[in-house]
Design a protein around this motif. Structure first.
Motif, mmCIF file in Angstrom:
data_model
loop_
_atom_site.group_PDB
_atom_site.id
_atom_site.type_symbol
_atom_site.label_atom_id
_atom_site.label_comp_id
_atom_site.label_asym_id
_atom_site.label_seq_id
_atom_site.Cartn_x
_atom_site.Cartn_y
_atom_site.Cartn_z
ATOM 1 N N GLU A 221 0.822 -1.210 0.000
ATOM 2 C CA GLU A 221 0.000 0.000 0.000
ATOM 3 C C GLU A 221 0.859 1.265 0.000
ATOM 4 N N LYS B 92 1.997 1.866 -3.482
ATOM 5 C CA LYS B 92 0.909 2.459 -4.276
ATOM 6 C C LYS B 92 0.831 3.957 -4.020
ATOM 7 N N LYS C 268 1.381 7.370 -6.641
ATOM 8 C CA LYS C 268 0.349 8.378 -6.901
ATOM 9 C C LYS C 268 0.893 9.800 -6.848
#
Length: 57
Positions: A49, A52, A56
């Motif tokens: 996570e 990720k 972004k």
């Protein structure tokens, strides 16, 4: 990191730590190993996570 995934990771880490401690307390190597594995699963989820999130930005 989504809040839901963050919570799942923390839950896995906490439950794994509890299993590992219980296994050590009663001398059960299988339970200790299962607890460590669950902690590692939570660590992996958290790392995924975070990766990720970095992607972004």
């Amino acid at each position: 990191m989504t809040a839901n995934e963050k919570a799942k990771a923390k839950t896995e880490q906490t439950a794994g730590a509890a299993q590992e401690a219980a296994g050590r307390a009663v001398g059960n190597e299988r339970l200790t190993a299962k607890g460590r594995a669950q902690q590692m699963k939570g660590d992996a989820r958290q790392a995924k996570e975070k990766t990720k999130d970095i992607g972004k930005h």
